[in-house]
Design an enzyme around this catalytic site. Structure first.
Site, PDB file in Angstrom:
ATOM      1  N   ASP A  18       0.795  -1.222   0.000  1.00  0.00           N
ATOM      2  CA  ASP A  18       0.000   0.000   0.000  1.00  0.00           C
ATOM      3  C   ASP A  18       0.832   1.280   0.000  1.00  0.00           C
ATOM      4  OD1 ASP A  18      -2.588  -1.019  -0.253  1.00  0.00           O
ATOM      5  OD2 ASP A  18      -2.627  -1.589   1.854  1.00  0.00           O
ATOM      6  N   ASP A  35      -6.695  -5.142  -4.284  1.00  0.00           N
ATOM      7  CA  ASP A  35      -6.400  -3.742  -3.952  1.00  0.00           C
ATOM      8  C   ASP A  35      -5.101  -3.264  -4.601  1.00  0.00           C
ATOM      9  OD1 ASP A  35      -7.665  -5.431  -2.097  1.00  0.00           O
ATOM     10  OD2 ASP A  35      -7.463  -4.007  -0.457  1.00  0.00           O
TER      11      ASP A  35
HETATM   12  N1  GLY Z   1      -7.357  -3.774   2.248  1.00  0.00           N
HETATM   13  C1  GLY Z   1      -7.639  -2.464   1.877  1.00  0.00           C
HETATM   14  C2  GLY Z   1      -9.038  -2.086   2.096  1.00  0.00           C
HETATM   15  O1  GLY Z   1      -9.524  -2.251   3.197  1.00  0.00           O
HETATM   16  O2  GLY Z   1      -9.672  -1.626   1.195  1.00  0.00           O
END
Ligand code: GLY
Length: 381
Positions: free
Chosen positions: A94, A151
């Protein structure tokens, strides 16, 4: 509709002007509003994956107003994120969300040279998570060496950015492999997507596809669908790859068919009927993607989808009062685990809501794309 977007955007400016001052007083990275105060991240402190969205929101408001308070507040939080780059251990895939939308936005809007260095640093960390058997490792916990998640598509713009910035094709080459893996192993026949796919980290063979943050194995966690929808769309915008647009439109058709009549978004498109579990973050992300797809395809039904989502959220889930910090309510982090919030305000819902409003006003600075890609001047093949 332009007038509604202008007025709603101005309400966001007024609300977050107040809320930015309070975040600075509290000296935290806002994760969700609770009453008159901000709450910080539920886990991992300054290393929590959503921490770039607050500076991103500040930069959206700065781009629109030029008001110093938004720049100052974004950089206050960026200092804390820079320390996380050095600490390294809490970071995962991320880093795209965390650094492209904060330091990258700073670089885009102000030309701040060290901000570019921080984004490149983040890109090398994301590239370092690539497993040559064909996927980017999502999370760092031992035992999750083979875990990849939908994601991640939204973090690939960091890799496209790095190729555009440096001219080094390695970054976008890795993004292409991750994109192909996602199309092959996450995207289902009906246009829905798995959240998680577990690969054998040595051979790359598919081992499992567990439920993740959705309702159940094989169900359709709406935020995962939204990440796929916007992620494939951004992939096409950054690179021109036709397979990204094709995948985005497949997901778009599926998402559009599941928008609720009131414009809010169920947390999982396969959740049991009658179960009240809303995730407006998914709706806000999807609205951004639909608005970009209108420009890419000329199809007005995508604009209708975006407007249904945005006006529904404004009518039923937006809190414009002085007695709260954020705007968008009924945000849900995960279907079964309420630890990161259920039916509350969460900052990244606000970020995507404001980004979508900026798009409707033709004033989105588009933090996801390098300025060269925005000018259409780079091919990353
Ligand atoms: N895992 C990232 C989200 O909660 O969207």
């Amino acid at each position: 509709m332009r007038q509604w977007a202008d007025e709603t955007f101005q309400k966001a400016v007024a609300k977050f002007r107040r809320s930015a001052g309070i975040a600075a007083e509290q000296d935290i990275v806002p994760y969700r509003g609770e009453g008159c105060a901000w709450q910080g991240p539920p886990f991992d402190g300054d290393g929590w994956w959503t921490n770039g969205f607050w500076p991103a929101l500040m930069w959206q408001l700065y781009a629109a107003t030029g008001e110093e308070i938004f720049c100052t507040e974004a950089r206050r939080v960026q200092k804390r994120l820079e320390a996380e780059l050095d600490a390294f251990t809490r970071l995962n895939h991320d880093v795209g969300f965390m650094y492209l939308l904060s330091e990258g936005a700073d670089a885009l809007l102000t030309g701040e040279s060290m901000a570019r260095v921080h984004v490149l640093h983040a890109a090398t960390i994301l590239a370092g998570r690539f497993n040559p058997s064909g996927f980017i490792r999502a999370w760092g916990q031992p035992g999750r060496e083979g875990w990849a998640i939908i994601d991640c598509l939204m973090n690939l713009p960091l890799l496209y950015w790095a190729t555009a910035e440096t001219g080094d094709p390695r970054f976008s080459a890795l993004a292409r492999i991750q994109t192909e893996t996602t199309i092959r192993h996450f995207l289902r026949e009906d246009g829905s997507c798995n959240h998680i796919v577990i690969f054998d980290p040595v051979t790359g063979a598919v081992l499992d596809a567990p439920a993740g943050q959705g309702y159940a194995r094989g169900s359709s966690w709406s935020r995962g669908q939204a990440w796929a929808l916007y992620g494939f769309t951004l992939g096409h915008m950054a690179t021109g790859w036709p397979e990204c647009l094709d995948a985005a439109e497949r997901v778009a058709g599926y998402f559009a068919a599941h928008i609720r009549p009131d414009g809010l978004t169920d947390c999982d498109f396969m959740q049991p009927p009658g179960e009240e579990r809303i995730d407006n973050i998914a709706g806000a992300i999807a609205a951004c993607a639909f608005l970009e797809l209108v420009k890419l395809t000329g199809k007005s039904q995508y604009r209708d989808c975006a407007l249904k989502l945005l006006t529904g959220m404004d009518r039923l889930s937006a809190d414009w009062s002085d007695a709260s910090r954020g705007v968008l309510t009924k945000c849900t982090a995960a279907y079964h685990d309420d630890g990161a919030g259920r039916h509350v305000n969460i900052t990244y819902g606000d970020y995507f809501f404001v980004e979508a409003l900026a798009k409707l006003r033709s004033a989105d600075p588009m933090f996801w794309l390098h300025e060269k890609a925005q000018k259409g001047g780079e091919s990353h093949d």
